[in-house]
Structures are given as structure tokens and as C-alpha cells.
Design a protein around this motif. Structure first.
Motif, PDB file in Angstrom:
ATOM      1  N   ASN A 248       0.830  -1.208   0.000  1.00 51.53           N
ATOM      2  CA  ASN A 248       0.000   0.000   0.000  1.00 51.53           C
ATOM      3  C   ASN A 248       0.861   1.253   0.000  1.00 51.53           C
ATOM      4  OD1 ASN A 248      -2.578  -1.140   0.000  1.00 51.53           O
ATOM      5  ND2 ASN A 248      -2.695  -1.249   2.229  1.00 51.53           N
TER       6      ASN A 248
ATOM      7  N   SER B  72      -8.031   5.928  -2.966  1.00 48.57           N
ATOM      8  CA  SER B  72      -7.774   4.547  -2.547  1.00 48.57           C
ATOM      9  C   SER B  72      -9.055   3.909  -2.025  1.00 48.57           C
ATOM     10  CB  SER B  72      -6.688   4.527  -1.457  1.00 48.57           C
ATOM     11  OG  SER B  72      -6.428   3.184  -1.071  1.00 48.57           O
TER      12      SER B  72
ATOM     13  N   HIS C 158      -6.068   3.425  -6.417  1.00 51.24           N
ATOM     14  CA  HIS C 158      -5.418   2.268  -5.784  1.00 51.24           C
ATOM     15  C   HIS C 158      -6.457   1.374  -5.132  1.00 51.24           C
ATOM     16  CE1 HIS C 158      -2.546  -0.145  -3.550  1.00 51.24           C
ATOM     17  NE2 HIS C 158      -3.112   0.195  -2.404  1.00 51.24           N
TER      18      HIS C 158
END
Ligand SMILES: *Cc1c(COP(=O)(O)O)cnc(C)c1O
Length: 341
Positions: A64, A135, A168
Motif C-alpha cells: 500500500n 484509494s 489504488h
């Protein structure tokens, strides 16, 4: 007797078949990109998700944080839900590693919407940070394992594309999400610029996560991984566990989901439980009534050889996994049903 450990799906130990497979791995020095088993895992994972390339890392926190570092710069901003693991549970890594700020959204059970994302994108004005990255977490840990469908993801991806933002996926439990949604990973490559997949959660590998993206992104990720100390040498033994997990432990996640539903049903009938979040995958989050001390509850469970996680004010989390067997479900249900405060 071995404890029934429901604290997380990270507590699994490699099966003997997985260990055997690991021992037979052909390995090399992966910092020299000489480890064929690491390369095979990276290529396998990338192909599954329709992405160009992958990089094997020691943890999901590292995949991450590398994704964030590679797709932001200092003075820029990341948009995510307020409960996101990247913000809440990665040690302040975004400020430490990327020097970026975070725009937190009040999502529903960890899930955000296209409209929320749109409203969080900063106008081009020198007072503001520059929005760079969105994200998503699928499934959402704090959201009790809630999942996005691919049409929900497609709508958020469209907003990102229109605004030239990277997208993401924190896919620590992406295979749980795909199973619950009845979808396959192939389509994901078109939505996300980067995807983190954990092998050491429900899939039962001892270590490791893979970051997926374009060739350029993964090349950049390789530099960042080295700087963070995540370049590993004969890592093929660990990558082999990941290959074994992808081949053998994906479809069995259905059992974990079924076991979680059984726990939910038992909890719904316990007078000391105020509420249980809807169970969609392998996470069960519930709230105790105000009369019950969280520590007393956890202690009583522990006396019955059951471990669970304190998950906030009066909240408890159970996560089902490979080492939580059908007999253990029965035993846990019996214990929960017989407890009183
Ligand atoms: C576990 C988890 C991670 C990664 O955790 P590591 O322990 O660093 O592998 C990332 N995101 C979510 C949502 C998680 O649950």
C-alpha cells in the motif's frame, strides 16, 4: 489444546502441503531479479487481475505505502474513507513516507461513492494540496467485511479518469470480495492503476503481498521497495507459498463466509450483544450492550480458549479463516450461547 483464534485471518499457519511446496521452490537472489519463483508469483498475480506487472513485498502495509509513494508527491493528497487501513493502521506511513495529506470521507461501512470522491477533489488553487490518488479498500476491514461490486468500482474509476487521478485498491481481502460479489479478478486491471493483494490473510500464506500495476509503476515500486528495506534475497520460498495459496485456497473462502454467517446468527440471539454488523464475507463485528465490559467479555472467551479482538468502544471483531474449522465453529457457538454477564 490449541486456541480458537478469531483475532484475524493473519493467524493461519502454513498447511503441510503448502510447506512441502515451499521446500521445493527453485530460488535465486530476487534483488538481482534472479528468483524464478518470485517472478512466477508476480506474473501469475498480474495475469489474474489483467495488470502488466507485479512486485512481491513482505507485507500489505508495504505494498500500500509503495503504491501511495509512487503515485503522489509531497504537498499532494490522497482521498479515502475515514476508516481506511492505509490511514488508520499503517503507522502514519502516508505522512512519513510520501509527505502527502489525506482527505477522509465519511463512507458507509468503509465504502465511498463517486459523488463523495468528486466533492473531495481539490480545485486548482495554490492554497490547496493537489489531489493525486483515490484509494478503495475491498473488502473493508472496519466496515465489517463489506464489499464493492465492480459496477460501483467502475463508477469511481470513471471519476478518477475524468480528473486524471490514480486509483489504488487495498485488496488485502480482495478474493473475499470477489467471491461474495460473484465476480472474477480479470476486469480489475481496467479500473485500478495499482492493486495490493495480501497472501497472508485468508489465503493462508505465512508472509507476503503483491503490488500490481503498469510496467512503469512497478519499476518505480522496485526502487521504493529497496529504499524501504523490502528487497529480499531467496524470497522464492515465500513466493511459493503465495503460488500454492492462489492455486488451492481461493475457492475455499466460501467456507469462511459460511462460518462467519453462523457466528452472526449465534450472536444475534445473545442478550449481551446489542447489534451485529451485516456479515457479507469473513468478518463479524458486533457491539456489546453497555452493561458488559469489553475486557470481561474477552477474558471469559479466553477462558474458553477463544481469542477475539477489541475493535473500539464495546466493539469486538471475529475473523474466520483457514484454521477455523467446522468443529471450532460449533464450539464457539456453544460457548457464545452459554455465556452470561
Ligand atoms: C491486513 C491489512 C493490510 C496489510 O497488513 P499487513 O499486516 O501489513 O500485511 C492492508 N489493508 C487491510 C484492509 C488489511 O486488513
Amino acid at each position: 489444546m490449541r486456541n480458537i483464534d478469531l483475532r484475524s485471518d493473519t493467524v493461519t499457519r502454513p498447511t503441510s502441503a503448502m510447506l512441502e511446496y515451499m521446500f521445493q521452490a527453485v530460488v535465486g537472489d530476487d534483488v538481482f531479479e534472479d528468483d524464478p519463483t518470485v517472478k512466477a508469483l508476480e506474473a501469475k498475480c498480474a495475469a489474474m487481475f489483467g495488470m502488466e506487472a507485479g512486485i512481491f513485498c513482505p507485507s500489505g502495509t508495504m505494498t500500500n505505502q509503495i503504491a501511495i509513494k509512487a503515485q503522489t508527491e509531497p504537498m499532494s493528497e490522497v482521498i479515502c474513507d475515514q476508516t481506511a487501513h492505509i490511514y488508520q493502521y499503517e503507522g502514519g506511513g502516508i505522512s512519513f513516507i510520501s509527505g502527502a495529506s489525506v482527505y477522509l470521507l465519511p463512507g458507509e461501512r468503509g465504502k465511498i461513492t463517486p459523488a463523495m470522491v468528486k466533492s473531495a477533489i481539490r480545485p486548482d488553487n495554490i492554497h490547496h494540496p493537489v489531489t493525486k490518488l483515490v484509494s478503495l479498500e475491498n473488502t473493508s476491514n472496519k466496515g465489517g467485511g463489506a464489499y464493492y461490486t465492480s459496477s460501483e468500482i467502475a463508477a469511481i474509476a470513471a471519476v478518477c479518469q475524468d480528473n486524471k487521478l490514480a486509483l489504488h485498491l487495498d485488496g488485502a481481502r480482495v478474493f473475499n470480495a470477489l467471491l461474495a460479489a460473484g465476480e472474477t479478478p480479470q476486469a480489475y486491471g481496467q479500473y485500478f492503476t495499482s492493486i495490493s493483494v495480501c497472501l497472508s490473510k485468508g489465503l493462508g500464506a505465512p508472509v507476503g503481498s503483491v503490488l500490481l500495476g503498469s510496467h512503469d509503476l512497478i519499476k518505480k515500486a522496485r526502487r521504493i521497495r529497496k529504499a524501504l528495506g523490502g528487497g529480499m534475497r531467496q524470497a522464492g520460498f515465500l513466493a511459493a507459498a503465495g503460488i500454492y495459496a492462489l492455486d488451492n485456497h481461493v475457492s475455499r473462502l466460501a467456507e469462511d463466509h459460511q462460518h462467519a454467517r453462523l457466528l452472526q446468527q449465534a450472536l444475534a440471539n445473545c442478550v449481551y450483544v446489542e447489534s451485529v454488523l451485516p456479515v457479507e464475507t469473513n468478518i463479524v463485528i458486533f457491539t456489546l450492550t453497555p452493561q458488559v465490559e469489553t475486557s470481561a467479555f474477552l477474558q471469559k472467551l479466553a477462558e474458553n480458549n477463544i481469542l477475539a479482538l477489541d475493535f473500539g468502544p464495546r466493539q469486538i471483531r471475529f475473523v474466520t479463516h483457514l484454521d477455523f474449522t467446522a468443529e471450532m465453529v460449533d464450539q464457539t457457538v456453544k460457548t457464545l450461547t452459554s455465556m452470561s454477564f
